[in-house]
Design an enzyme around this catalytic site. Structure first.
Site, PDB file in Angstrom:
ATOM      1  N   CYS A  24       0.819  -1.227   0.000  1.00  0.00           N
ATOM      2  CA  CYS A  24       0.000   0.000   0.000  1.00  0.00           C
ATOM      3  C   CYS A  24       0.845   1.268   0.000  1.00  0.00           C
ATOM      4  CB  CYS A  24      -0.965  -0.023   1.170  1.00  0.00           C
ATOM      5  SG  CYS A  24      -2.117  -1.402   1.013  1.00  0.00           S
ATOM      6  N   HIS A  68     -12.733  10.370  -7.896  1.00  0.00           N
ATOM      7  CA  HIS A  68     -11.754  10.446  -8.995  1.00  0.00           C
ATOM      8  C   HIS A  68     -10.614  11.421  -8.680  1.00  0.00           C
ATOM      9  CE1 HIS A  68     -14.817   8.144 -11.073  1.00  0.00           C
ATOM     10  NE2 HIS A  68     -13.922   7.862 -11.979  1.00  0.00           N
ATOM     11  N   GLU A 107     -12.859   0.270   2.425  1.00  0.00           N
ATOM     12  CA  GLU A 107     -11.816   0.361   1.404  1.00  0.00           C
ATOM     13  C   GLU A 107     -11.954  -0.810   0.434  1.00  0.00           C
ATOM     14  OE1 GLU A 107      -7.616   0.322   2.501  1.00  0.00           O
ATOM     15  OE2 GLU A 107      -7.793   2.502   2.517  1.00  0.00           O
TER      16      GLU A 107
END
Ligand SMILES: Nc1nc2c(c(=O)[nH]1)N=C([C@H](O)[C@H](O)COP(=O)(O)OP(=O)(O)OP(=O)(O)O)CN2
Length: 118
Positions: A24, A68, A107
């Site tokens: 990550c 986005h 998530e």
């Protein structure tokens, strides 16, 4: 009575404070799901704790700020963990939705963080 409304957004992030070997630490994306939960009495006239349309209107600014985007570029989300995203959203909605009782950020389908103002 509790009510909850779910929203979705797509965003990229990387976690700056994990070891370089942690996957990550690299830029990657998620389809986030956010649940906004309110708690309060049911209005005897409307039958609502709160109108879902009003929650949607309040959430519009959050969606605009996060959808986005690369979350690391958003002010206050330099370390965009699910936990920090939940706090960030709470800080923006709490003053507008006085019955706000929890923000849950997924998530992935299996991993979420929930913030209840503490
Ligand atoms: N407490 C937290 N732990 C982790 C967080 C977080 O926000 N809070 N975030 C991450 C990573 O950003 C992310 O969750 C990694 O996601 P991903 O690898 O896509 O998720 P999966 O493990 O479900 O992926 P699979 O490929 O399906 O195994 C890590 N920890």
């Amino acid at each position: 009575m509790k009510i909850s409304q779910a929203f979705k957004f797509e965003a990229a992030h990387r976690l700056p404070n994990v070891p370089e070997t942690h996957r990550c630490s690299r830029l990657h994306g998620h389809s986030y799901r956010v649940e906004v939960q309110l708690e309060g009495p049911v209005d005897p006239h409307t039958g609502f704790v709160a109108d879902f349309f009003d929650i949607e209107e309040c959430f519009a600014g959050v969606l605009e700020a996060l959808d986005h985007r690369c979350l690391n570029d958003v002010e206050g989300l330099e370390n965009p963990t699910a936990e920090n995203i939940a706090i960030w959203i709470w800080d923006r909605l709490g003053s507008r939705l006085h019955q706000l009782s929890a923000i849950r950020v997924y998530e992935t389908a299996d991993c979420w963080a929930e913030y209840q103002g503490r």
